[in-house]
Design a protein around this motif. Structure first.
Motif, PDB file in Angstrom:
ATOM      1  N   GLU A   6       0.662  -1.161  -0.017  1.00 30.10           N
ATOM      2  CA  GLU A   6      -0.035   0.053  -0.183  1.00 30.10           C
ATOM      3  C   GLU A   6       0.954   1.094   0.056  1.00 30.10           C
ATOM      4  O   GLU A   6       2.141   1.518   0.539  1.00 30.10           O
ATOM      5  N   SER A   7       0.287   2.278  -0.601  1.00 31.83           N
ATOM      6  CA  SER A   7       0.899   3.646  -0.360  1.00 31.83           C
ATOM      7  C   SER A   7      -0.044   4.727  -0.527  1.00 31.83           C
ATOM      8  O   SER A   7      -1.387   4.368  -0.946  1.00 31.83           O
ATOM      9  N   GLY A   8       0.350   6.076  -0.202  1.00 31.50           N
ATOM     10  CA  GLY A   8      -0.563   6.858  -0.312  1.00 31.50           C
ATOM     11  C   GLY A   8      -1.251   7.524   1.009  1.00 31.50           C
ATOM     12  O   GLY A   8      -1.895   8.548   1.096  1.00 31.50           O
ATOM     13  N   GLY A   9      -1.064   6.911   2.197  1.00 32.05           N
ATOM     14  CA  GLY A   9      -1.479   7.577   3.327  1.00 32.05           C
ATOM     15  C   GLY A   9      -0.644   8.619   3.774  1.00 32.05           C
ATOM     16  O   GLY A   9       0.212   9.111   3.120  1.00 32.05           O
ATOM     17  N   PHE A  37      -9.600  -2.582   4.179  1.00 29.13           N
ATOM     18  CA  PHE A  37      -9.628  -2.624   5.484  1.00 29.13           C
ATOM     19  C   PHE A  37      -9.376  -1.803   6.485  1.00 29.13           C
ATOM     20  O   PHE A  37      -8.233  -1.060   5.931  1.00 29.13           O
ATOM     21  N   ARG A  38      -9.575  -1.230   7.532  1.00 27.49           N
ATOM     22  CA  ARG A  38      -9.067  -0.264   8.495  1.00 27.49           C
ATOM     23  C   ARG A  38      -9.121  -0.800   9.911  1.00 27.49           C
ATOM     24  O   ARG A  38     -10.115  -1.290  10.157  1.00 27.49           O
ATOM     25  N   GLN A  39      -8.090  -0.217  10.823  1.00 26.94           N
ATOM     26  CA  GLN A  39      -8.052  -0.759  11.949  1.00 26.94           C
ATOM     27  C   GLN A  39      -7.641   0.466  13.036  1.00 26.94           C
ATOM     28  O   GLN A  39      -6.458   1.037  12.722  1.00 26.94           O
ATOM     29  N   ALA A  40      -8.304   1.117  13.635  1.00 26.96           N
ATOM     30  CA  ALA A  40      -7.999   1.960  14.587  1.00 26.96           C
ATOM     31  C   ALA A  40      -7.538   1.601  15.947  1.00 26.96           C
ATOM     32  O   ALA A  40      -7.795   0.809  16.541  1.00 26.96           O
ATOM     33  N   ASN A  84     -12.730  10.941   0.054  1.00 31.27           N
ATOM     34  CA  ASN A  84     -13.075  12.238   0.008  1.00 31.27           C
ATOM     35  C   ASN A  84     -13.789  12.585   1.404  1.00 31.27           C
ATOM     36  O   ASN A  84     -14.101  11.911   2.009  1.00 31.27           O
ATOM     37  N   SER A  85     -13.795  13.933   1.536  1.00 29.66           N
ATOM     38  CA  SER A  85     -14.599  14.454   3.007  1.00 29.66           C
ATOM     39  C   SER A  85     -14.255  13.544   3.786  1.00 29.66           C
ATOM     40  O   SER A  85     -15.014  13.042   4.627  1.00 29.66           O
ATOM     41  N   LEU A  86     -12.911  13.468   4.292  1.00 29.41           N
ATOM     42  CA  LEU A  86     -12.424  12.689   5.453  1.00 29.41           C
ATOM     43  C   LEU A  86     -12.797  13.468   6.601  1.00 29.41           C
ATOM     44  O   LEU A  86     -12.903  14.608   6.868  1.00 29.41           O
ATOM     45  N   LYS A  87     -13.040  12.416   7.655  1.00 25.21           N
ATOM     46  CA  LYS A  87     -13.370  12.863   9.070  1.00 25.21           C
ATOM     47  C   LYS A  87     -12.450  12.485  10.049  1.00 25.21           C
ATOM     48  O   LYS A  87     -11.741  11.371   9.755  1.00 25.21           O
ATOM     49  N   PRO A  88     -12.292  13.044  11.148  1.00 22.47           N
ATOM     50  CA  PRO A  88     -11.353  12.374  12.005  1.00 22.47           C
ATOM     51  C   PRO A  88     -11.548  10.940  12.435  1.00 22.47           C
ATOM     52  O   PRO A  88     -10.530  10.074  12.712  1.00 22.47           O
ATOM     53  N   GLU A  89     -12.814  10.630  12.300  1.00 23.34           N
ATOM     54  CA  GLU A  89     -13.097   9.198  12.588  1.00 23.34           C
ATOM     55  C   GLU A  89     -12.813   8.207  11.520  1.00 23.34           C
ATOM     56  O   GLU A  89     -12.631   6.884  11.919  1.00 23.34           O
ATOM     57  N   ASP A  90     -12.092   8.659  10.630  1.00 19.90           N
ATOM     58  CA  ASP A  90     -11.419   7.836   9.340  1.00 19.90           C
ATOM     59  C   ASP A  90     -10.076   7.523   9.750  1.00 19.90           C
ATOM     60  O   ASP A  90      -9.425   6.636   9.169  1.00 19.90           O
ATOM     61  N   THR A  91      -9.523   8.286  10.700  1.00 19.07           N
ATOM     62  CA  THR A  91      -8.242   7.920  11.356  1.00 19.07           C
ATOM     63  C   THR A  91      -8.001   6.392  11.390  1.00 19.07           C
ATOM     64  O   THR A  91      -8.575   6.022  12.410  1.00 19.07           O
ATOM     65  N   ALA A  92      -6.997   5.775  10.956  1.00 20.26           N
ATOM     66  CA  ALA A  92      -6.857   4.518  11.271  1.00 20.26           C
ATOM     67  C   ALA A  92      -5.632   4.013  10.358  1.00 20.26           C
ATOM     68  O   ALA A  92      -5.052   4.565   9.314  1.00 20.26           O
ATOM     69  N   VAL A  93      -5.195   2.668  10.283  1.00 17.63           N
ATOM     70  CA  VAL A  93      -4.148   2.004   9.531  1.00 17.63           C
ATOM     71  C   VAL A  93      -5.158   1.447   8.512  1.00 17.63           C
ATOM     72  O   VAL A  93      -5.780   0.465   8.747  1.00 17.63           O
ATOM     73  N   GLY A 117      -0.016  -2.281   5.467  1.00 13.29           N
ATOM     74  CA  GLY A 117      -0.715  -1.277   6.015  1.00 13.29           C
ATOM     75  C   GLY A 117      -0.259   0.402   5.792  1.00 13.29           C
ATOM     76  O   GLY A 117       1.225   0.259   5.809  1.00 13.29           O
ATOM     77  N   THR A 118      -1.210   1.361   5.637  1.00 20.95           N
ATOM     78  CA  THR A 118      -0.555   2.562   5.596  1.00 20.95           C
ATOM     79  C   THR A 118      -1.447   3.600   6.608  1.00 20.95           C
ATOM     80  O   THR A 118      -2.817   3.117   6.574  1.00 20.95           O
ATOM     81  N   GLN A 119      -0.767   4.299   7.102  1.00 24.43           N
ATOM     82  CA  GLN A 119      -1.505   5.063   8.157  1.00 24.43           C
ATOM     83  C   GLN A 119      -2.174   6.378   7.536  1.00 24.43           C
ATOM     84  O   GLN A 119      -1.487   7.062   6.829  1.00 24.43           O
TER      85      GLN A 119
END
Length: 124
Positions: A6-9, A37-40, A84-93, A117-119
């Protein structure tokens, strides 16, 4: 054996956009459903989006529907996640995953191959 990278985080302000990429090695990419998938911190890994091997059908978690778009380029062995329209709750790996079947699954256990994974961090 399939390897996913992965890349782009990165760090972005709320309301901003990021595009994640997942480059796959191996000859089975075009016949594999792919997922993001994502994991906070402190939470279980969760399904974000998936795309069939053909790319015809896509699937999204309710929390990202209308904001994220998954796509794939089988000629380049790459799957993308436009956020797009990212929110703080989208924060994750964020993890890219592949499975042997052509159909998408929302279950972590159904995927055989995983990237490192990418942060993604969204500041308020």
């Amino acid at each position: 054996q399939v390897q996913l990278v992965e890349s782009g985080g990165g760090l972005v302000q709320a309301g901003g956009s990021l595009r994640l990429s997942c480059a796959a090695s191996g000859r089975t990419f075009s016949s594999s459903a792919m997922g993001w998938f994502r994991q906070a911190p402190g939470k279980e890994r969760e399904f974000v989006s998936g795309i069939r091997a053909s790319g015809v059908s896509t699937y999204y978690a309710d929390s990202v529907k209308g904001r994220f778009t998954i796509s794939r380029d089988n000629a380049k062995n790459t799957v993308y996640l436009q956020m797009n329209s990212l929110k703080p709750e989208d924060t994750a790996v964020y993890y890219c995953a592949g499975r042997g079947g052509v159909l998408v699954s929302t279950l972590v256990s159904e995927y055989t191959y995983w990237g490192q994974g990418t942060q993604v961090t969204v500041s308020s």
